[in-house]
Every structure is written in C-alpha cells, then in structure tokens.
Design an enzyme around this catalytic site. Sequence first.
Site, PDB file in Angstrom:
ATOM      1  N   ASN A  13     -17.090 -46.570  15.128  1.00 16.48           N
ATOM      2  CA  ASN A  13     -16.269 -46.450  16.334  1.00 16.48           C
ATOM      3  C   ASN A  13     -15.220 -47.561  16.319  1.00 16.48           C
ATOM      4  O   ASN A  13     -15.562 -48.746  16.278  1.00 16.48           O
ATOM      5  CB  ASN A  13     -17.186 -46.557  17.565  1.00 16.48           C
ATOM      6  CG  ASN A  13     -16.422 -46.418  18.862  1.00 16.48           C
ATOM      7  OD1 ASN A  13     -15.365 -47.018  19.028  1.00 16.48           O
ATOM      8  ND2 ASN A  13     -16.945 -45.645  19.786  1.00 16.48           N
ATOM      9  N   ASP A  15     -12.781 -48.085  18.623  1.00 17.31           N
ATOM     10  CA  ASP A  15     -12.154 -48.293  19.943  1.00 17.31           C
ATOM     11  C   ASP A  15     -11.683 -49.730  20.151  1.00 17.31           C
ATOM     12  O   ASP A  15     -10.618 -49.971  20.713  1.00 17.31           O
ATOM     13  CB  ASP A  15     -13.152 -47.995  21.066  1.00 17.31           C
ATOM     14  CG  ASP A  15     -13.521 -46.525  21.161  1.00 17.31           C
ATOM     15  OD1 ASP A  15     -12.873 -45.711  20.465  1.00 17.31           O
ATOM     16  OD2 ASP A  15     -14.456 -46.205  21.908  1.00 17.31           O
ATOM     17  N   HIS A  16     -12.525 -50.673  19.726  1.00  9.24           N
ATOM     18  CA  HIS A  16     -12.222 -52.050  20.132  1.00  9.24           C
ATOM     19  C   HIS A  16     -11.210 -52.754  19.230  1.00  9.24           C
ATOM     20  O   HIS A  16     -10.734 -53.840  19.563  1.00  9.24           O
ATOM     21  CB  HIS A  16     -13.522 -52.826  20.350  1.00  9.24           C
ATOM     22  CG  HIS A  16     -14.274 -52.210  21.485  1.00  9.24           C
ATOM     23  ND1 HIS A  16     -13.752 -52.144  22.758  1.00  9.24           N
ATOM     24  CD2 HIS A  16     -15.437 -51.529  21.527  1.00  9.24           C
ATOM     25  CE1 HIS A  16     -14.590 -51.489  23.545  1.00  9.24           C
ATOM     26  NE2 HIS A  16     -15.622 -51.099  22.817  1.00  9.24           N
ATOM     27  N   HIS A  49     -13.025 -42.955  21.177  1.00 11.03           N
ATOM     28  CA  HIS A  49     -13.203 -42.476  22.552  1.00 11.03           C
ATOM     29  C   HIS A  49     -11.854 -42.540  23.263  1.00 11.03           C
ATOM     30  O   HIS A  49     -11.334 -43.628  23.523  1.00 11.03           O
ATOM     31  CB  HIS A  49     -14.230 -43.372  23.251  1.00 11.03           C
ATOM     32  CG  HIS A  49     -14.582 -42.936  24.650  1.00 11.03           C
ATOM     33  ND1 HIS A  49     -15.536 -43.575  25.392  1.00 11.03           N
ATOM     34  CD2 HIS A  49     -14.116 -41.939  25.433  1.00 11.03           C
ATOM     35  CE1 HIS A  49     -15.645 -42.987  26.565  1.00 11.03           C
ATOM     36  NE2 HIS A  49     -14.779 -42.004  26.624  1.00 11.03           N
ATOM     37  N   ARG A  51     -10.314 -42.476  26.410  1.00  9.79           N
ATOM     38  CA  ARG A  51     -10.699 -42.571  27.829  1.00  9.79           C
ATOM     39  C   ARG A  51      -9.577 -42.080  28.723  1.00  9.79           C
ATOM     40  O   ARG A  51      -8.404 -42.163  28.364  1.00  9.79           O
ATOM     41  CB  ARG A  51     -11.022 -44.028  28.174  1.00  9.79           C
ATOM     42  CG  ARG A  51     -12.402 -44.450  27.730  1.00  9.79           C
ATOM     43  CD  ARG A  51     -12.734 -45.822  28.287  1.00  9.79           C
ATOM     44  NE  ARG A  51     -14.131 -46.112  28.122  1.00  9.79           N
ATOM     45  CZ  ARG A  51     -15.059 -45.920  29.080  1.00  9.79           C
ATOM     46  NH1 ARG A  51     -14.724 -45.464  30.258  1.00  9.79           N
ATOM     47  NH2 ARG A  51     -16.317 -46.193  28.839  1.00  9.79           N
ATOM     48  N   ARG A  55      -7.677 -47.118  28.025  1.00  8.77           N
ATOM     49  CA  ARG A  55      -7.778 -48.583  27.928  1.00  8.77           C
ATOM     50  C   ARG A  55      -7.797 -49.073  26.481  1.00  8.77           C
ATOM     51  O   ARG A  55      -7.490 -50.204  26.221  1.00  8.77           O
ATOM     52  CB  ARG A  55      -9.001 -49.103  28.688  1.00  8.77           C
ATOM     53  CG  ARG A  55     -10.307 -48.694  28.078  1.00  8.77           C
ATOM     54  CD  ARG A  55     -11.477 -49.310  28.803  1.00  8.77           C
ATOM     55  NE  ARG A  55     -11.683 -48.704  30.108  1.00  8.77           N
ATOM     56  CZ  ARG A  55     -12.840 -48.786  30.775  1.00  8.77           C
ATOM     57  NH1 ARG A  55     -13.831 -49.469  30.264  1.00  8.77           N
ATOM     58  NH2 ARG A  55     -12.986 -48.201  31.938  1.00  8.77           N
ATOM     59  N   HIS A  56      -8.222 -48.214  25.546  1.00  9.46           N
ATOM     60  CA  HIS A  56      -8.167 -48.633  24.141  1.00  9.46           C
ATOM     61  C   HIS A  56      -7.457 -47.587  23.283  1.00  9.46           C
ATOM     62  O   HIS A  56      -6.281 -47.732  22.993  1.00  9.46           O
ATOM     63  CB  HIS A  56      -9.531 -49.086  23.599  1.00  9.46           C
ATOM     64  CG  HIS A  56     -10.734 -48.306  24.049  1.00  9.46           C
ATOM     65  ND1 HIS A  56     -10.832 -46.956  23.888  1.00  9.46           N
ATOM     66  CD2 HIS A  56     -11.894 -48.713  24.643  1.00  9.46           C
ATOM     67  CE1 HIS A  56     -12.015 -46.565  24.357  1.00  9.46           C
ATOM     68  NE2 HIS A  56     -12.670 -47.588  24.830  1.00  9.46           N
ATOM     69  N   GLU A  76     -14.857 -38.793  21.123  1.00  7.30           N
ATOM     70  CA  GLU A  76     -15.658 -38.933  22.347  1.00  7.30           C
ATOM     71  C   GLU A  76     -14.735 -38.712  23.531  1.00  7.30           C
ATOM     72  O   GLU A  76     -13.633 -39.268  23.577  1.00  7.30           O
ATOM     73  CB  GLU A  76     -16.242 -40.340  22.441  1.00  7.30           C
ATOM     74  CG  GLU A  76     -17.334 -40.603  21.444  1.00  7.30           C
ATOM     75  CD  GLU A  76     -17.855 -42.032  21.578  1.00  7.30           C
ATOM     76  OE1 GLU A  76     -17.433 -42.753  22.489  1.00  7.30           O
ATOM     77  OE2 GLU A  76     -18.679 -42.411  20.759  1.00  7.30           O
ATOM     78  N   THR A 107     -19.741 -47.007  28.181  1.00  3.14           N
ATOM     79  CA  THR A 107     -20.402 -45.787  28.634  1.00  3.14           C
ATOM     80  C   THR A 107     -21.836 -46.110  29.049  1.00  3.14           C
ATOM     81  O   THR A 107     -22.710 -46.310  28.216  1.00  3.14           O
ATOM     82  CB  THR A 107     -20.389 -44.741  27.498  1.00  3.14           C
ATOM     83  OG1 THR A 107     -19.072 -44.690  26.974  1.00  3.14           O
ATOM     84  CG2 THR A 107     -20.785 -43.380  28.013  1.00  3.14           C
ATOM     85  N   GLU A 157     -26.525 -36.923  20.979  1.00  2.00           N
ATOM     86  CA  GLU A 157     -26.489 -38.321  20.565  1.00  2.00           C
ATOM     87  C   GLU A 157     -27.321 -39.098  21.574  1.00  2.00           C
ATOM     88  O   GLU A 157     -27.007 -39.123  22.769  1.00  2.00           O
ATOM     89  CB  GLU A 157     -25.050 -38.839  20.525  1.00  2.00           C
ATOM     90  CG  GLU A 157     -25.019 -40.297  20.109  1.00  2.00           C
ATOM     91  CD  GLU A 157     -23.682 -40.754  19.550  1.00  2.00           C
ATOM     92  OE1 GLU A 157     -22.943 -39.932  18.989  1.00  2.00           O
ATOM     93  OE2 GLU A 157     -23.398 -41.951  19.687  1.00  2.00           O
ATOM     94  N   HIS A 200     -24.975 -46.776  20.485  1.00  2.00           N
ATOM     95  CA  HIS A 200     -24.587 -47.640  21.607  1.00  2.00           C
ATOM     96  C   HIS A 200     -25.313 -48.969  21.552  1.00  2.00           C
ATOM     97  O   HIS A 200     -26.537 -49.020  21.643  1.00  2.00           O
ATOM     98  CB  HIS A 200     -24.798 -47.012  22.998  1.00  2.00           C
ATOM     99  CG  HIS A 200     -23.817 -47.583  23.999  1.00  2.00           C
ATOM    100  ND1 HIS A 200     -24.017 -48.776  24.598  1.00  2.00           N
ATOM    101  CD2 HIS A 200     -22.618 -47.133  24.428  1.00  2.00           C
ATOM    102  CE1 HIS A 200     -22.971 -49.042  25.382  1.00  2.00           C
ATOM    103  NE2 HIS A 200     -22.104 -48.064  25.291  1.00  2.00           N
ATOM    104  N   GLY A 201     -24.526 -50.007  21.351  1.00  2.00           N
ATOM    105  CA  GLY A 201     -25.057 -51.371  21.391  1.00  2.00           C
ATOM    106  C   GLY A 201     -25.798 -51.799  20.142  1.00  2.00           C
ATOM    107  O   GLY A 201     -26.378 -52.884  20.122  1.00  2.00           O
TER     108      GLY A 201
HETATM  109  N1  PXP Z   1     -21.910 -43.449  20.864  1.00  2.00           N
HETATM  110  C1  PXP Z   1     -21.279 -43.169  22.023  1.00  2.00           C
HETATM  111  C2  PXP Z   1     -21.416 -41.811  22.591  1.00  2.00           C
HETATM  112  C3  PXP Z   1     -20.497 -44.139  22.669  1.00  2.00           C
HETATM  113  O1  PXP Z   1     -19.892 -43.844  23.840  1.00  2.00           O
HETATM  114  C4  PXP Z   1     -20.357 -45.402  22.062  1.00  2.00           C
HETATM  115  C5  PXP Z   1     -19.493 -46.437  22.712  1.00  2.00           C
HETATM  116  O2  PXP Z   1     -18.197 -45.975  22.821  1.00  2.00           O
HETATM  117  C6  PXP Z   1     -20.995 -45.637  20.851  1.00  2.00           C
HETATM  118  C7  PXP Z   1     -21.791 -44.656  20.281  1.00  2.00           C
HETATM  119  C8  PXP Z   1     -20.871 -46.933  20.113  1.00  2.00           C
HETATM  120  O3  PXP Z   1     -21.387 -47.973  20.871  1.00  2.00           O
HETATM  121  P1  PXP Z   1     -21.090 -49.475  20.436  1.00  2.00           P
HETATM  122  O4  PXP Z   1     -19.606 -49.659  20.497  1.00  2.00           O
HETATM  123  O5  PXP Z   1     -21.811 -50.264  21.462  1.00  2.00           O
HETATM  124  O6  PXP Z   1     -21.618 -49.646  19.057  1.00  2.00           O
END
Ligand code: PXP
Length: 258
Positions: A13, A15-16, A49, A51, A55-56, A76, A107, A157, A200-201
């Site tokens: 991902n 995004d950041h 993602h 949004r 924002r990103h 996403e 999320t 997921e 996630h995380g």
């Molecule tokens: N899966 C989904 C559906 C998410 O929304 C995110 C965060 O955008 C991730 C995975 C990845 O999470 P992280 O950036 O915390 O690794």
Amino acid sequence: MLSSSPLQRLGINIDHVATIRNARGGRHPDPLRAAHLAIEAGADGITAHLREDRRHISDADIARLKAELTRPLNLEMAATDEMLQIALRHVPNACCLVPEKREERTTEGGLDIAGLHNTLLPYVERLKGAGIRVSLFIEADPRQIEASARLGADIVELHTGAYCERALDDDAAGVAAEIAKLAAGAKLAAAAGLEVHAGHGLTFNTVGAVARMAEIVELNIGHFLIGEAIFGGLHGAVRRMRALMEEARLAGSSRRSA
Ligand code: PXP
C-alpha cells in the site's frame, strides 16, 4: 491479484508516500516510483486507497498506476457512486470496499456487510460485471464472513488492526484472542469459497502469526513499511546530499583558483 509467488502474495500500500508528497504539494516523493520499487523488491501487487477527501492518493495517481503498473492494482474505496464511476473507468484488478469516515485517521474497523447488504449489492454487481474482483474489508466475525459470501464477494480482507494494537500494548492474552479470531475467520471464509486476504497495521513483529495462516493468500501492508523505508533510506540520502555539497564546493574553489 495475480500470483507471482507460490507462497503468500504481498500487496504494498503506497498511500503514505502520497501523504508525504501532499504535505508539500508538488510531485516528490512520487507514489509511482515507490510502486515500481516495491515491485522490483518482490511485491506481487500495489494497493492504493482513493479517499473521498483525497488526503493522500489522487485521481491522477490512480490513472498513472493503472497505466504504468506491471502488477495488479488493488483499489481500496468506499462504496459511493463517485468511487464506483472511477473504478469502472480504470478497471483495476480488484476493488476492496472499505468503510470510510472523514474524521478518522485510518480505516477503523471493517465494513458492516451484514447490515449493508442491500446498499452494497449494486456496487458488488457493477464491479463484478466489469470484470473487477470484489474484496470486502471486514472484521474476522462469522456474521460478516457469511454475509460477504451471501453478497457474492470474491475476496474478504480480514482486518488485523485489533491484533496489531494488542501486540503494541504487549497484551499477550489480547494477542492470542485476536489471532484465534483471525485464524477461525480465515478458515470459515475459505470454507465459504472466499479468497482470504488480511491487513492493517502489520509490522515486522506482527506479520509472522498472520503469514502462518494457510488460508490467507495475500497480505496488504503499507504504513509500517513506508515508515521503515525512512530508516532504511535516510542514511544513504543524507550521505548523497553531503557528497553533492562537497562536490559543488570543490568545483567552486577549483574555478576560483584557476
Ligand atoms: N488493507 C486495507 C483494507 C486498508 O484499508 C489498509 C490501510 O489503508 C491496509 C490494508 C494497510 O494497512 P497499513 O497501512 O496499516 O499497513
């Protein structure tokens, strides 16, 4: 996503990278460059993602990802008409429907598939009709898994956020409970014919317990890796800056003395 690995696929991902770019506007750092680098390093796919508040990741990022990527794109998005039109325009490999609240930092929690069946059904049908695989971001809750299968999703997921938070808190009992929930959820989802992803995380410390679950065929990881890349890359970036400065000074002084 398509497989390039016989084991478990890794979706990165990005995004950041866009979060950092957007902090200054402009084009640096470019999420596309990060996507190419991630693929070069062994990622099986790229997740982004889009949004509602942009924002990103931006609309232009999605267009470029779709045009340039050599691996599948997992988009996403919230289940809104605007996002549906964007997905239908770009036709990513998969769309992962996620809950979205404007005020949240990330999320939080999964989608309530059980409660939103009628709202989500037209989105799932339109996306699948366009040949896009549909993934639903849910908690590893039997009710949500069964509802996802009823809705006709291809993929669920499983949200690993609660597990990762317990791990950060060093809450061993909490970690064990969350891992048991994820393991049971993964089994139930696979038995219901759903492809199982998770994310996630996740960090270097938490990935192992999830990667071990045979039913989970793909992990999507972003924030931690982008943060970690700072530590992997800052040293070299600073050294290069110093070298460029020194080169410039030397060139300047040799011009002056000539
Ligand atoms: N899966 C989904 C559906 C998410 O929304 C995110 C965060 O955008 C991730 C995975 C990845 O999470 P992280 O950036 O915390 O690794």
